[in-house]
Enzyme design. Sequence first.
Site, PDB file in Angstrom:
ATOM      1  N   CYS A 197      24.654   1.635  -5.168  1.00  0.00           N
ATOM      2  CA  CYS A 197      24.830   0.650  -4.235  1.00  0.00           C
ATOM      3  C   CYS A 197      24.593   0.673  -2.550  1.00  0.00           C
ATOM      4  O   CYS A 197      24.365   0.185  -2.014  1.00  0.00           O
ATOM      5  CB  CYS A 197      26.265   0.109  -4.571  1.00  0.00           C
ATOM      6  SG  CYS A 197      26.960  -1.376  -3.469  1.00  0.00           S
ATOM      7  N   CYS A 210      33.102  -2.042  -9.429  1.00  0.00           N
ATOM      8  CA  CYS A 210      33.317  -3.223  -8.925  1.00  0.00           C
ATOM      9  C   CYS A 210      32.825  -4.425  -9.735  1.00  0.00           C
ATOM     10  O   CYS A 210      33.513  -5.615 -10.160  1.00  0.00           O
ATOM     11  CB  CYS A 210      32.774  -3.738  -7.582  1.00  0.00           C
ATOM     12  SG  CYS A 210      31.047  -3.733  -7.523  1.00  0.00           S
TER      13      CYS A 210
END
Length: 397
Positions: free
Chosen positions: A113, A210
Amino acid sequence: MLNSLDLEGRPEDTRVVVAMSGGVDSSVTAALLKSQGYDVVGITLQLYDHGAATHRKGACCAGQDIHDARNVAERLGIPHYVLDYEDRFRESVIDNFAASYASGETPVPCIECNRAIKFGDLLKTARELGASVLATGHYVASRRLPDGSRALTCAADADRDQSYFLFATTREQLDYLRFPLGDMTKPEVRELARRFELEVADKHDSQDICFVPTGRYTDIIGKLRPNAMEPGEIVDLNGRVLGAHQGIANYTIGQRKGLGIAAGAPLYVVKLDVTTRRVVVGPREALRTHRITLREVNWIGDGALDAAVRDGLELFVRVRSTRAPQPAWLRGADGSYEVELVGGEEGVSPGQACVFYDAASGRARVLGGGFIQSAVAESSATAGLVRPQRVAEPVRG
């Protein structure tokens, strides 16, 4: 004369994009830079949409976080934009996460990410907005070197240090990034949030992956890579069947709990064989290795990587985010590199990162790292070790 961001020009003439996740760290980053007079623009990335995660403590990047980031921006009087990156995030992070588990690895999605989304796409957007730098709330620091380039270093708060997750940052990206919280501790950051009267001052830190709102990552893997959840055998090192499993994605190298088999001595997962769908278990000593092969090595130390490791480079490496750096040396060339661990390690898992440092503790410089391709079995890992002569010079901050 350089300003506090090591840039020429007055703060009011310097635009800074801040990646605002809605948490206390990025909010304080924006508040600090605004208080110093910079032209601050906040950007929040919408990475996914899981209803259950939007109000769940311990998750991040969800609907409530976007709401919190917007409120902080309004409080500070700065522009704030929300960018829809769901498709990009799914392709670059979630799909790769599932594929990695299906291949018998244990991935670290935060690294991808940072590399692809935050320091790739978002950095490009910041440039398009005319920003001189992109600032984040990561607990890591960078230092300006005499030649004007920057070195990535560990944070002052060792308990919060996130350098392991940023090893894939390139030199070009590092020159454009700033980490204002690198010299602070978490309690100091929360105190600043209270002084700035930010509503997120006591907000819980994000802890989970997440995009896994329930904490059960196998739900995602089963949906995207159902073959990783197919049943198979649990066998010992000699191939003797000890039991059955419900998918290799439920296991990681070094795992002891949850095997569901009875044995006279503790057994650990030592190998995941994707081809045969076998989980191989053995005694703890079978987990030990002195040699690790790497892929996708990124080098942000001085000079060129191949020149640095020509005679072997002595350094320190971290093979999991929760482990301390250990002495090792790096060797190889032309994209093929190995790390030899002086004291050995246990439970080294493919897919994790092996991060290079110039010191074992303190404000060590991050020299780069790579993803673990394999850990060579102990019986063959200690043959022919030659101690290197070149030593990495630490950066003093």
